[in-house]
Design a protein around this motif. Sequence first.
Motif, PDB file in Angstrom:
ATOM      1  N   GLY A 108       1.129  -1.359   0.014  1.00 16.41           N
ATOM      2  CA  GLY A 108      -0.009  -0.086   0.126  1.00 16.41           C
ATOM      3  C   GLY A 108       1.077   1.329   0.044  1.00 16.41           C
ATOM      4  N   ILE A 109       0.442   2.227  -0.780  1.00 13.17           N
ATOM      5  CA  ILE A 109       0.762   3.297  -0.884  1.00 13.17           C
ATOM      6  C   ILE A 109      -0.019   4.467  -0.298  1.00 13.17           C
ATOM      7  N   ILE A 110      -0.125   4.870   0.485  1.00 11.48           N
ATOM      8  CA  ILE A 110      -0.790   5.904   0.975  1.00 11.48           C
ATOM      9  C   ILE A 110      -0.456   7.491   2.203  1.00 11.48           C
ATOM     10  N   ASN A 111      -0.684   8.222   1.949  1.00  3.79           N
ATOM     11  CA  ASN A 111      -0.986   9.447   2.897  1.00  3.79           C
ATOM     12  C   ASN A 111      -2.300   9.524   3.776  1.00  3.79           C
ATOM     13  N   GLN A 112      -1.357   9.205   5.395  1.00  8.00           N
ATOM     14  CA  GLN A 112      -2.167   9.432   6.324  1.00  8.00           C
ATOM     15  C   GLN A 112      -1.786  10.121   7.181  1.00  8.00           C
ATOM     16  N   ARG A 113      -2.822  10.676   8.618  1.00  7.72           N
ATOM     17  CA  ARG A 113      -3.056  11.765   9.439  1.00  7.72           C
ATOM     18  C   ARG A 113      -3.438  10.885  10.874  1.00  7.72           C
ATOM     19  N   ILE A 114      -2.501   9.659  11.704  1.00 13.07           N
ATOM     20  CA  ILE A 114      -3.145   9.311  12.871  1.00 13.07           C
ATOM     21  C   ILE A 114      -3.019  10.442  13.492  1.00 13.07           C
ATOM     22  N   MET A 115      -4.198  10.424  14.903  1.00  8.59           N
ATOM     23  CA  MET A 115      -4.313  11.253  16.125  1.00  8.59           C
ATOM     24  C   MET A 115      -5.430  10.152  16.267  1.00  8.59           C
ATOM     25  N   LEU A 116      -4.550  10.375  18.610  1.00  6.82           N
ATOM     26  CA  LEU A 116      -5.326   9.880  19.348  1.00  6.82           C
ATOM     27  C   LEU A 116      -6.974  10.181  19.370  1.00  6.82           C
ATOM     28  N   ALA A 117      -8.004  10.133  20.013  1.00 11.92           N
ATOM     29  CA  ALA A 117      -9.297  10.495  20.302  1.00 11.92           C
ATOM     30  C   ALA A 117      -9.057  12.060  21.121  1.00 11.92           C
ATOM     31  N   ASP A 118      -8.121  12.527  21.137  1.00 12.81           N
ATOM     32  CA  ASP A 118      -8.164  13.789  21.922  1.00 12.81           C
ATOM     33  C   ASP A 118      -7.513  14.788  21.046  1.00 12.81           C
ATOM     34  N   GLY A 124       5.119   3.237  22.344  1.00 12.44           N
ATOM     35  CA  GLY A 124       5.767   4.479  21.658  1.00 12.44           C
ATOM     36  C   GLY A 124       3.966   5.471  21.974  1.00 12.44           C
ATOM     37  N   LYS A 125       4.125   6.591  21.623  1.00 10.52           N
ATOM     38  CA  LYS A 125       3.245   7.765  21.848  1.00 10.52           C
ATOM     39  C   LYS A 125       1.710   6.466  21.616  1.00 10.52           C
ATOM     40  N   ILE A 126       1.404   5.379  21.183  1.00 14.52           N
ATOM     41  CA  ILE A 126      -0.155   5.224  21.554  1.00 14.52           C
ATOM     42  C   ILE A 126      -0.132   3.972  21.887  1.00 14.52           C
ATOM     43  N   GLY A 127      -1.281   4.777  23.294  1.00 13.91           N
ATOM     44  CA  GLY A 127      -1.205   4.029  24.419  1.00 13.91           C
ATOM     45  C   GLY A 127      -2.172   2.654  24.493  1.00 13.91           C
ATOM     46  N   ALA A 128      -2.549   1.677  25.741  1.00  8.70           N
ATOM     47  CA  ALA A 128      -3.494   1.182  26.063  1.00  8.70           C
ATOM     48  C   ALA A 128      -4.414   1.611  25.755  1.00  8.70           C
ATOM     49  N   ASN A 129      -5.488  -0.002  24.973  1.00 10.51           N
ATOM     50  CA  ASN A 129      -6.692   0.774  24.647  1.00 10.51           C
ATOM     51  C   ASN A 129      -7.305   1.894  23.734  1.00 10.51           C
ATOM     52  N   ALA A 130      -6.451   2.445  23.019  1.00 15.02           N
ATOM     53  CA  ALA A 130      -6.143   3.569  22.691  1.00 15.02           C
ATOM     54  C   ALA A 130      -7.179   3.547  21.609  1.00 15.02           C
ATOM     55  N   VAL A 131      -8.116   4.188  20.849  1.00 10.41           N
ATOM     56  CA  VAL A 131      -8.980   4.553  19.754  1.00 10.41           C
ATOM     57  C   VAL A 131      -8.228   5.607  18.983  1.00 10.41           C
ATOM     58  N   LEU A 132      -8.137   5.270  17.789  1.00  8.25           N
ATOM     59  CA  LEU A 132      -7.004   6.211  17.111  1.00  8.25           C
ATOM     60  C   LEU A 132      -8.349   6.619  15.992  1.00  8.25           C
ATOM     61  N   HIS A 133      -8.180   8.063  15.579  1.00  8.19           N
ATOM     62  CA  HIS A 133      -8.694   8.777  14.097  1.00  8.19           C
ATOM     63  C   HIS A 133      -7.631   8.286  12.833  1.00  8.19           C
ATOM     64  N   PHE A 134      -7.327   7.793  11.577  1.00  5.87           N
ATOM     65  CA  PHE A 134      -6.831   7.909  10.834  1.00  5.87           C
ATOM     66  C   PHE A 134      -7.801   8.742   9.815  1.00  5.87           C
ATOM     67  N   ASP A 135      -6.945   9.737   8.822  1.00  8.28           N
ATOM     68  CA  ASP A 135      -7.335  10.265   7.662  1.00  8.28           C
ATOM     69  C   ASP A 135      -6.291  10.205   6.380  1.00  8.28           C
ATOM     70  N   VAL A 136      -6.974   9.117   5.534  1.00  9.72           N
ATOM     71  CA  VAL A 136      -6.870   8.161   4.489  1.00  9.72           C
ATOM     72  C   VAL A 136      -6.422   8.247   3.226  1.00  9.72           C
ATOM     73  N   ARG A 137      -5.617   8.474   2.376  1.00 12.56           N
ATOM     74  CA  ARG A 137      -5.758   9.318   0.789  1.00 12.56           C
ATOM     75  C   ARG A 137      -4.236   7.607   0.551  1.00 12.56           C
ATOM     76  N   LEU A 138      -6.008   7.187  -0.859  1.00  9.50           N
ATOM     77  CA  LEU A 138      -5.046   5.520  -0.514  1.00  9.50           C
ATOM     78  C   LEU A 138      -4.566   5.950  -2.517  1.00  9.50           C
ATOM     79  N   ILE A 139      -3.503   6.228  -2.645  1.00  6.23           N
ATOM     80  CA  ILE A 139      -2.310   6.130  -3.756  1.00  6.23           C
ATOM     81  C   ILE A 139      -2.325   4.919  -4.447  1.00  6.23           C
ATOM     82  N   ARG A 140      -1.998   4.229  -3.697  1.00  3.79           N
ATOM     83  CA  ARG A 140      -1.549   3.082  -4.966  1.00  3.79           C
ATOM     84  C   ARG A 140      -1.561   1.552  -4.325  1.00  3.79           C
ATOM     85  N   LEU A 141      -2.133   0.617  -4.396  1.00  2.00           N
ATOM     86  CA  LEU A 141      -2.054  -0.584  -4.161  1.00  2.00           C
ATOM     87  C   LEU A 141      -1.858  -1.634  -5.039  1.00  2.00           C
TER      88      LEU A 141
END
Length: 95
Positions: A12-22, A77-94
């Motif tokens: 996969g080739i993507i652009n992505q932004r990953i955010m925590l619930a906050d 690392g930055k993602i703790g236990a039981n973290a809900v993640l928000h992804f903003d993804v653009r699929l460039i290629r698969l």
Amino acid sequence: MDKFDHLINSIGIINQRIMLADGSVIADSYKAGMPEVFALAEAIEGLRQGILLMSVGSRYEFVIPAELAWGRKGNGGKIGANAVLHFDVRLIRLA
């Protein structure tokens, strides 16, 4: 997801932004100007499932519960236990 089994070994080739619930951003390839390249089989389950629903060129937002991400352990690392993640993804290629 049987109809997608043939894609599990794709790259996969993507652009992505990953955010925590906050709302704090923990990764942003849009801002970095460099898409992410990875083996789909190595992605967290929630992201893999989402990407398989996308068309090349589309941009989706996903809210991924902990059980489809890193669960009770977090990623060490930055993602703790039981973290809900928000992804903003653009699929460039698969491929």
